[in-house]
Structure formats: C-alpha cells, structure tokens
Design an enzyme around this catalytic site. Structure first.
Site, mmCIF file in Angstrom:
data_model
loop_
_atom_site.group_PDB
_atom_site.id
_atom_site.type_symbol
_atom_site.label_atom_id
_atom_site.label_comp_id
_atom_site.label_asym_id
_atom_site.label_seq_id
_atom_site.Cartn_x
_atom_site.Cartn_y
_atom_site.Cartn_z
ATOM 1 N N LYS A 40 0.854 -1.177 0.000
ATOM 2 C CA LYS A 40 0.000 0.000 0.000
ATOM 3 C C LYS A 40 0.890 1.226 0.000
ATOM 4 O O LYS A 40 1.914 1.235 0.691
ATOM 5 C CB LYS A 40 -0.859 -0.031 1.265
ATOM 6 C CG LYS A 40 -1.922 1.019 1.313
ATOM 7 C CD LYS A 40 -2.707 0.949 2.612
ATOM 8 C CE LYS A 40 -3.486 2.228 2.777
ATOM 9 N NZ LYS A 40 -3.918 2.493 4.119
ATOM 10 N N ASN B 128 6.636 6.047 -1.115
ATOM 11 C CA ASN B 128 7.952 5.428 -1.340
ATOM 12 C C ASN B 128 8.642 4.992 -0.056
ATOM 13 O O ASN B 128 9.866 4.964 0.026
ATOM 14 C CB ASN B 128 8.879 6.388 -2.116
ATOM 15 C CG ASN B 128 8.258 6.778 -3.435
ATOM 16 O OD1 ASN B 128 7.706 5.929 -4.129
ATOM 17 N ND2 ASN B 128 8.314 8.059 -3.776
ATOM 18 N N ARG B 129 7.850 4.681 0.950
ATOM 19 C CA ARG B 129 8.385 4.212 2.245
ATOM 20 C C ARG B 129 9.262 5.247 2.950
ATOM 21 O O ARG B 129 10.026 4.923 3.851
ATOM 22 C CB ARG B 129 9.190 2.900 2.058
ATOM 23 C CG ARG B 129 8.328 1.749 1.506
ATOM 24 C CD ARG B 129 7.226 1.387 2.501
ATOM 25 N NE ARG B 129 6.418 0.243 2.105
ATOM 26 C CZ ARG B 129 5.164 0.318 1.654
ATOM 27 N NH1 ARG B 129 4.567 1.483 1.494
ATOM 28 N NH2 ARG B 129 4.492 -0.776 1.378
ATOM 29 N N LEU B 130 9.165 6.522 2.516
ATOM 30 C CA LEU B 130 9.939 7.580 3.193
ATOM 31 C C LEU B 130 9.037 8.216 4.250
ATOM 32 O O LEU B 130 8.649 9.391 4.155
ATOM 33 C CB LEU B 130 10.445 8.602 2.170
ATOM 34 C CG LEU B 130 11.462 8.040 1.172
ATOM 35 C CD1 LEU B 130 11.994 9.149 0.252
ATOM 36 C CD2 LEU B 130 12.640 7.385 1.899
#
Ligand SMILES: Cc1cc2nc3c(=O)[nH]c(=O)nc-3n(C[C@H](O)[C@H](O)[C@H](O)COP(=O)(O)O)c2cc1C
Length: 215
Positions: free
Chosen positions: A10, A192-194
C-alpha cells in the site's frame, strides 16, 4: 502451508508530519492526532491501544485495551490488577503502548512506566460503568483457567442475585493504571516508504527532546 503475502502493498499518501507543524509537548500532538482521527476518519475504536508488558516468564506480551483518559501526566486504562498483565506491570512497570490508525496511516508508540491510579479515581470510573460491565469485572478472574463458559455464566447469575437492588462496589482487584510516558514516537506513512517519524524523549531535566528518525 505456504501463503505468500508479498503482493500486499500500500502506498501511504494522506498526510505529512513536519517539524514546522508539531508541538513542544507530545501530549498536545497526541491530542491533535487523536481528535483528527476520531472526527475525520471512521476508525471504530480510536481509543483501542496495544499494551506490551514484560511477563513474569520473561516474554513480552501484547494485547489490546481501551484508553479511558489522557492528561499531560499520561494515559489511563482499566483492568484486573491480578490478570497476567496486572502481575507483569506490578513486577516490571516498563510498558509500551501503541496505536495504529490505518485509515489515517498513522502509528504512535509510547514507552513509559505504569502505576496504579488512586483508588478513589478507580471508584469514580467504576461507578460510571453500566451495571453489566461492573458485574463482568466482579465475576471475571481475568487470565485464570476456567472449566467452561457455563461456570462464568452461573457465577454471573449468582452475583446478579446477590446484588439485586444494591450498588455494586468496585472490587479491590480491579482498577486503573496510568502510563507515564518517557518516549513517544509519531509515525506518519508517506510515499515510497519515506515515512515521517518524529520522536520525543524525556531528558533528565524533564524536557522533551525532539528528533526525526530515519524511516
Ligand atoms: C477492542 C478491545 C478492547 C479491550 N479492552 C480491554 C480493557 O480496557 N481492559 C482489559 O483488561 N482488557 C481489555 N480487552 C481484553 C484484553 O485484550 C485481554 O484479553 C485481557 O485484558 C486479558 O489480558 P492478559 O491475560 O494478558 O492480562 C480488550 C480487548 C479488545 C480486543
């Protein structure tokens, strides 16, 4: 069994958590997030939180309880003091609370020390509970093995009979704990998982030190 969940993925895109937009005191940011989640996202039970304790057997254990009050001092929930978690806390007060509000893509992780609240405060909350919940607290030797569901229901019936027309006193084995935080981390999912992670830590002068953590 071999169940592959690697396609569960997600992207988190709803919000951001920037230093320009946070409070000096984490309880104020907690209040802001709680209020936003409670009013703008339909989470069901916004006050459901996971509490992890270190058990007498040396293992950590997590389970959900309901947050019933929070102040600048800490987070209050109610339980059976003789339950597995109650005994764990009384032998090691270091606990971890966590909230995951997936609709808001937010997580809060709190490390702190738990202690019993004053008996009169537990009395006040116990009195405010519906009669069925009061009897439920009285009847349950929480975390103990029981022979069957029937035993529980028969004990409840006996108590209903015993207390018919009378006030139900709070049993001494049931009451509140307050978790006084020493560290609170706010996690906001980002693309972006940041992700944004802001951590507050209480220093030796009881001031909150604020740092951003790498996602
Ligand atoms: C949504 C939800 C809310 C719960 N609220 C409480 C609570 O406020 N207090 C409590 O003692 N147990 C609550 N429970 C039950 C606990 O998760 C747990 O089963 C129980 O406290 C016994 O835990 P223990 O044996 O580790 O002490 C709740 C469970 C769920 C799923």
């Amino acid at each position: 069994m071999n169940t592959d969940l690697s396609n569960y993925r997600k992207s988190y895109e709803k919000q951001e958590l920037l230093e320009s937009n946070i409070n000096d005191n984490p309880m104020e940011l907690f209040q802001k997030w709680f209020h936003e989640v409670d009013t703008h996202y339909k989470t069901g039970e916004t006050n459901a939180m996971t509490i992890s304790t270190i058990g007498l057997d040396g293992y950590p254990k997590s389970r959900v309880v309901l947050l019933k009050k929070y102040t600048y001092e800490g987070f209050i929930f109610y339980t059976n003091y003789e339950s597995e978690k109650g005994k764990a806390i009384l032998s090691n007060p270091n606990v971890c609370l966590s909230f995951f509000w997936h609709e808001a893509e937010r997580q809060i992780i709190i490390k702190g020390k738990a202690e019993k609240i004053a008996p009169n405060l537990s009395d006040g909350y116990f009195e405010s509970r519906p009669r069925g919940s009061q009897l439920g607290a009285l009847v349950s030797k929480q975390s103990e093995v029981i022979a069957s569901r029937e035993v529980l229901e028969n004990n409840l019936k006996a108590l209903e009979h015993e207390f018919e027309g009378k006030d139900i006193p709070r049993p001494a084995f049931w009451g509140g704990f307050i978790v006084k935080p020493v560290e609170i981390e706010f996690w906001q999912g980002r693309p972006n998982r940041l992700h944004d992670r802001i951590r507050y830590q209480l220093d030796s002068d009881f001031n909150w030190q604020i740092n951003r953590l790498s996602p």
